[in-house]
Motif scaffolding. Sequence first.
Motif, short mmCIF file in Angstrom:
data_model
loop_
_atom_site.label_atom_id
_atom_site.label_comp_id
_atom_site.label_asym_id
_atom_site.label_seq_id
_atom_site.Cartn_x
_atom_site.Cartn_y
_atom_site.Cartn_z
N LEU A 157 7.32 10.95 25.52
CA LEU A 157 6.65 10.19 24.45
C LEU A 157 7.57 9.11 23.89
CD1 LEU A 157 4.19 9.83 22.62
CD2 LEU A 157 5.19 11.56 21.09
N ALA A 158 8.85 9.45 23.69
CA ALA A 158 9.81 8.45 23.18
C ALA A 158 9.97 7.30 24.16
CB ALA A 158 11.16 9.13 22.93
N HIS A 159 9.95 7.61 25.43
CA HIS A 159 10.07 6.56 26.44
C HIS A 159 8.86 5.63 26.41
CE1 HIS A 159 10.61 4.53 30.25
NE2 HIS A 159 9.41 4.98 30.65
N LEU A 160 7.64 6.23 26.31
CA LEU A 160 6.42 5.41 26.29
C LEU A 160 6.37 4.54 25.04
CD1 LEU A 160 3.80 8.01 27.61
CD2 LEU A 160 4.92 6.15 28.89
N GLU A 161 6.73 5.10 23.90
CA GLU A 161 6.66 4.34 22.65
C GLU A 161 7.72 3.24 22.61
OE1 GLU A 161 6.87 7.27 19.61
OE2 GLU A 161 4.70 7.70 19.66
N SER A 162 8.88 3.49 23.17
CA SER A 162 9.92 2.45 23.19
C SER A 162 9.52 1.31 24.11
CB SER A 162 11.26 3.04 23.64
OG SER A 162 11.15 3.50 24.98
N SER A 163 8.78 1.62 25.13
CA SER A 163 8.33 0.57 26.05
C SER A 163 7.24 -0.26 25.42
CB SER A 163 7.83 1.19 27.36
OG SER A 163 8.85 1.92 27.98
N SER A 208 -0.04 8.99 25.65
CA SER A 208 0.74 9.27 24.45
C SER A 208 -0.05 10.17 23.49
CB SER A 208 1.13 7.97 23.75
OG SER A 208 1.95 7.17 24.59
N ALA A 209 -1.36 9.89 23.40
CA ALA A 209 -2.18 10.73 22.51
C ALA A 209 -2.24 12.17 23.00
CB ALA A 209 -3.59 10.15 22.42
N TRP A 210 -2.36 12.30 24.33
CA TRP A 210 -2.38 13.67 24.88
C TRP A 210 -1.06 14.39 24.65
CZ3 TRP A 210 0.64 16.08 28.49
CH2 TRP A 210 0.22 17.38 28.87
N ILE A 211 0.04 13.65 24.80
CA ILE A 211 1.36 14.27 24.61
C ILE A 211 1.51 14.72 23.16
CG2 ILE A 211 3.84 13.80 24.56
CD1 ILE A 211 3.48 12.03 27.01
N ARG A 212 1.05 13.86 22.22
CA ARG A 212 1.14 14.25 20.81
C ARG A 212 0.31 15.50 20.55
NH1 ARG A 212 0.32 8.61 20.17
NH2 ARG A 212 2.28 7.52 19.60
N ARG A 213 -0.89 15.55 21.13
CA ARG A 213 -1.72 16.74 20.93
C ARG A 213 -1.06 17.96 21.54
NH1 ARG A 213 -6.00 15.19 23.47
NH2 ARG A 213 -5.91 16.54 25.31
N ARG A 214 -0.46 17.78 22.71
CA ARG A 214 0.21 18.91 23.35
C ARG A 214 1.40 19.38 22.53
NH1 ARG A 214 -0.55 23.37 25.95
NH2 ARG A 214 1.29 24.02 27.16
N GLN A 221 -17.44 10.78 23.02
CA GLN A 221 -16.11 10.21 22.88
C GLN A 221 -15.74 9.39 24.12
OE1 GLN A 221 -13.32 13.22 21.87
NE2 GLN A 221 -14.15 13.58 19.81
N SER A 222 -16.20 9.88 25.27
CA SER A 222 -15.87 9.15 26.50
C SER A 222 -16.56 7.79 26.54
CB SER A 222 -16.29 9.97 27.72
OG SER A 222 -15.59 11.17 27.74
N GLN A 223 -17.85 7.73 26.09
CA GLN A 223 -18.60 6.46 26.06
C GLN A 223 -18.00 5.49 25.06
OE1 GLN A 223 -22.67 7.43 25.36
NE2 GLN A 223 -22.95 8.47 27.37
N THR A 224 -17.58 6.10 23.90
CA THR A 224 -16.99 5.25 22.87
C THR A 224 -15.70 4.66 23.35
OG1 THR A 224 -17.96 6.64 21.17
CG2 THR A 224 -16.18 5.19 20.50
N GLY A 225 -14.95 5.54 24.03
CA GLY A 225 -13.67 5.05 24.57
C GLY A 225 -13.90 3.94 25.58
N LYS A 266 -1.80 4.49 26.08
CA LYS A 266 -2.16 5.09 24.79
C LYS A 266 -2.74 6.50 24.95
CE LYS A 266 -3.08 0.79 22.27
NZ LYS A 266 -4.11 0.01 21.55
N SER A 267 -3.62 6.64 25.94
CA SER A 267 -4.25 7.96 26.13
C SER A 267 -3.23 9.03 26.50
CB SER A 267 -5.34 7.87 27.19
OG SER A 267 -4.78 7.45 28.44
#
Length: 479
Positions: A366-372, A384-390, A475-479, A381-382
């Motif tokens: 996550l730190a690597h993705l956010e720094s990039s 990173s969101a999954w990693i945060r949820r995990r 949620q999938s359609q909205t996404g 983004k998806s």
Amino acid sequence: MRRDKINQEATLEGQPAGSAPTGQDVHTVSREELYEQVWARPMTKVAADYGVTSTALKKTCDRHKIPTPDRGYWAKLEHGKQVRKRPRLPRLSDTKLDRVRINGSLPESLPEEVRKAGTEVRERLASMSLPELAGATASSGSGGKEPSILRSTRRAISKGRPDVQGFKSSQGSGIVPMKIAPYSIDRALLPLSRLFVLAGTEGYRPKISDTGLDLATEDLSIPFGVEERPRKTPHEPTEAELKRRDENLRWGSSRPPWPQYDYSPSGRLSIVIHANSWSGLRRTYSDCKTQSVEAMLPEIVAGLAEHAALLRERRRAAEERERQHREAEARRRREEAFSAREKRRLEFIDAIHEQLLERSKLAAVLAHLESSAVTGENRAKSISAWIRRRIQQIDALTCPEFVDLSARSAKLDFVEPFSDLNRENPGSYYGYPSTPRLQFWSIDEQKELATSISALEWAARAGLAPESESEDADQSQTG
């Protein structure tokens, strides 16, 4: 007839080392050593050193082909008479006979309680006036009244048929085991009557057993019997036996077809105690040139006391071994239970550690993705969101409250119990322990109830995942 056919004077050959019972010593010597000993001193003195009788030592020498002095050798030598020249020790092809094992027992090797019991009885009987009970020589028709408990023995021995050697036998419940000549019946029963009276002064009473008639105290029974020593005479072959020998010789067999000795009643009675084989205690009391069985009754009663004391000592030793065995078994079970608990505890800690390792890995990604994404658009983004949820799931799974609930659910105790007795294997079916694992929990504070739930159900309740498939599709359609 006898329940214990083994004579205490015999030696044990080939018994494993360390297997001698209480009070027994095992001596191992070479044939040469024993040969020199029996020709240097009288057999009785050599036998006494080994804790056996001279008869037993003579049999041992015969088995190992060791020549021994003739009867009367030492008396003749002492008076300057001519004796047989000492023969050489023969060489043997069987090397197993080179070492001689003699299992004997010296009085000092017996437990102190045994020697003390016999000494006390001898002292008490010596202080009593018992000439009619112990010192008189019994004869048919003399003495006191025969006790009624011996009627079955008299009936059984009287009805028995003599064998080829001329002995009658009796055995069975309530019957004293006997093997005697018909003319010895009255003489054999009379010392038994006196023995019962004399033994009664020391607390021994006749007691019917399944196999005989014992002398018993409150806690144990001692079996005994009466035997008549056979007279051994060289066999004189008959004409038929000589003819059979000649026929055998024509067929190449030189072995004589008759026994070496004939056995017949001698009138020498023995009272035999059938207990404590190989203990070193005297078990046979026989008529001899200087003393009759009747005169040995006080010594027989003292022998009963010694045998009773040894039986008690062996029973105490057996109970002590059983106690030690139970303690060792209980200690083994405690150690196994402790090891099993430690294993499950480590499995639970490993489960926590695995989650923490995974969290560390997710945090690094996550730190690597956010720094990039700082210098440009975050195209993951998806992810990173999954990693945060995990990470949130792992934080919940490893939080102290959930960890405690998971351990309690698995019946995993991190405090040592006071006792492992009657403690079942926790967290299992049919006694097989399950592997402890971390779980998600739904906690009802009002009811003070915690319920295990799935990872998806927890994520939905935490707002990290849709609660249904339709919501997931929206949620999938909205996404």
